[in-house]
Scaffold this active site. Structure first.
Site, PDB file in Angstrom:
ATOM      1  N   VAL A 103      74.834  23.463  -6.014  1.00 40.65           N
ATOM      2  CA  VAL A 103      73.702  23.572  -6.926  1.00 40.65           C
ATOM      3  C   VAL A 103      73.104  24.957  -6.748  1.00 40.65           C
ATOM      4  O   VAL A 103      72.842  25.389  -5.619  1.00 40.65           O
ATOM      5  CB  VAL A 103      72.633  22.493  -6.633  1.00 40.65           C
ATOM      6  CG1 VAL A 103      71.492  22.597  -7.637  1.00 40.65           C
ATOM      7  CG2 VAL A 103      73.251  21.101  -6.655  1.00 40.65           C
ATOM      8  N   CYS A 104      72.917  25.654  -7.862  1.00 38.75           N
ATOM      9  CA  CYS A 104      72.259  26.953  -7.851  1.00 38.75           C
ATOM     10  C   CYS A 104      72.984  27.913  -6.898  1.00 38.75           C
ATOM     11  O   CYS A 104      74.199  28.048  -6.941  1.00 38.75           O
ATOM     12  CB  CYS A 104      70.795  26.763  -7.491  1.00 38.75           C
ATOM     13  SG  CYS A 104      69.734  28.189  -7.823  1.00 38.75           S
ATOM     14  N   SER A 105      72.238  28.569  -6.002  1.00 38.10           N
ATOM     15  CA  SER A 105      72.826  29.579  -5.122  1.00 38.10           C
ATOM     16  C   SER A 105      73.639  28.979  -3.992  1.00 38.10           C
ATOM     17  O   SER A 105      74.198  29.725  -3.173  1.00 38.10           O
ATOM     18  CB  SER A 105      71.730  30.487  -4.559  1.00 38.10           C
ATOM     19  OG  SER A 105      70.740  29.728  -3.900  1.00 38.10           O
ATOM     20  N   GLY A 106      73.748  27.663  -3.914  1.00 33.10           N
ATOM     21  CA  GLY A 106      74.667  27.053  -2.961  1.00 33.10           C
ATOM     22  C   GLY A 106      76.088  27.532  -3.143  1.00 33.10           C
ATOM     23  O   GLY A 106      76.912  27.455  -2.223  1.00 33.10           O
ATOM     24  N   THR A 123      76.115  29.755 -11.562  1.00 33.61           N
ATOM     25  CA  THR A 123      74.981  29.679 -10.660  1.00 33.61           C
ATOM     26  C   THR A 123      73.742  30.008 -11.479  1.00 33.61           C
ATOM     27  O   THR A 123      73.829  30.179 -12.700  1.00 33.61           O
ATOM     28  CB  THR A 123      75.146  30.648  -9.469  1.00 33.61           C
ATOM     29  OG1 THR A 123      74.091  30.412  -8.527  1.00 33.61           O
ATOM     30  CG2 THR A 123      75.107  32.102  -9.907  1.00 33.61           C
TER      31      THR A 123
END
Length: 331
Positions: A103-106, A123
């Site tokens: 999720v996102c910057s993961g 992202t």
């Protein structure tokens, strides 16, 4: 048999990246068992200060037996990806998992673990350039809200993680269950992965002055009205030329582009919420003909209106009218 979902968190994670998808899986019934792992077991502080208890540290949780590995994002990801033990554990866990998601910057942790070479990923749009610069081996596409490339799923920021989780539920249990979960969580519309990260509410700025605000209000009040520049100028009390300049300066897009975007989103809602024919929806929202609506959908969403409806509306009324209860949960 329950599917084991393991979330990876770290100091400075974004709490909604965890809690949003976690609630989606939890709402799908007994199919999923969710766990949280961090560099060390115990309290983990999110970027907003919320403390979450990680039941496991990477040193005491074996990487085997994981169905879906979900790596969250947040400001702390840049520090977390320097943690060799955490990155190594993610690589080992991903090797045995059925699928991996971020999720996102993961996504930066997945990249650090060597899981994204040659894959198409997404992202949060604000990290697109950094991801592409630091990982040229990855194909970065930050237009969609989530992307699937084989067993690897990646999503845009924050609430897009819920869209991703719903897509994972649908992949496992079918569209009707995913819609029932979305309804229980009061998600207005389960968005397709190919939908842009930039909806009208996010993609455009808010009006700064009353005249432009009046024009915007008129557009949203009746998306299917004519809304040419002369009519909008009358609402704003400005000359057409003056409104064109002010509108573009304040919202970042010209009036015609804004009108089209609002009409497309109105048509999306109509397609997923009712049985009105595509031709009628096209007329009601200012597209004149079904063919014009079809061309606009293909240009903006990459899909035909009829396909959008078939893909993103449940056909089972009972499934969308009631949530999927947990065992022993009061209704």
């Amino acid at each position: 048999m329950s599917r084991r979902i393991v979330f990876v968190v770290f100091d400075g994670f974004q709490p909604l990246d965890l809690t949003g998808p976690h609630e989606v899986f939890h709402s799908a019934g007994d199919t999923y068992v969710c766990e949280v792992v961090a560099p060390r077991a115990g309290p983990v502080r999110s970027v907003s200060g919320l403390l979450v208890h990680a039941g496991h540290g990477v040193a005491d949780l074996g990487p085997a037996g994981i169905d879906t590995l979900v790596v969250v994002g947040g400001r702390g990801v840049d520090q977390a990806r320097q943690d060799e033990a955490l990155v190594s554990w993610i690589a080992a866990a991903a090797a045995g998992a059925r699928r991996v998601a971020s999720v996102c910057s993961g996504v930066f942790l997945l990249a650090a673990a060597g899981l994204l070479d040659g894959r198409r990923v997404t992202t949060h749009w604000a990290r697109e350039e950094q991801l592409a610069r630091e990982h040229p081996e990855v194909r970065v596409d930050c237009e969609p809200i989530f992307v699937r490339d084989g067993p690897v799923w990646t999503s845009a920021g924050v609430t897009a993680g819920m869209d991703l989780a719903l897509a994972l539920v649908e992949d496992d249990l079918g569209r009707d269950v995913a819609h029932a979960v979305a309804r229980r969580l009061v998600l207005f519309l389960r968005r397709p992965g190919g939908q842009s990260q930039f909806s009208v509410a996010l993609w455009s700025r808010q009006p700064a002055t009353d005249p432009v605000r009046a024009a915007v209000t008129a557009i949203h009040a009746d998306p299917g009205a004519r809304h040419d520049i002369a009519g909008l100028a009358a609402h704003a009390g400005l000359s057409p030329r003056h409104l064109q300049r002010r509108f573009t300066a304040e919202l970042g897009v010209p009036p015609a582009a804004y009108v089209e975007r609002v009409r497309v989103e109105a048509a999306q809602r109509a397609l997923t919420e009712g049985d009105e024919p595509v031709e009628a929806i096209a007329r009601r929202y200012g597209f004149t003909t079904a063919e014009t609506l079809r061309r606009t959908f293909h240009r903006r969403l990459g899909v035909a209106p009829s396909d959008y409806r078939a893909r993103f509306r449940s056909t089972a009324e009972a499934a969308v009218a009631h949530h999927v209860p947990q065992k022993g949960e009061p209704v």
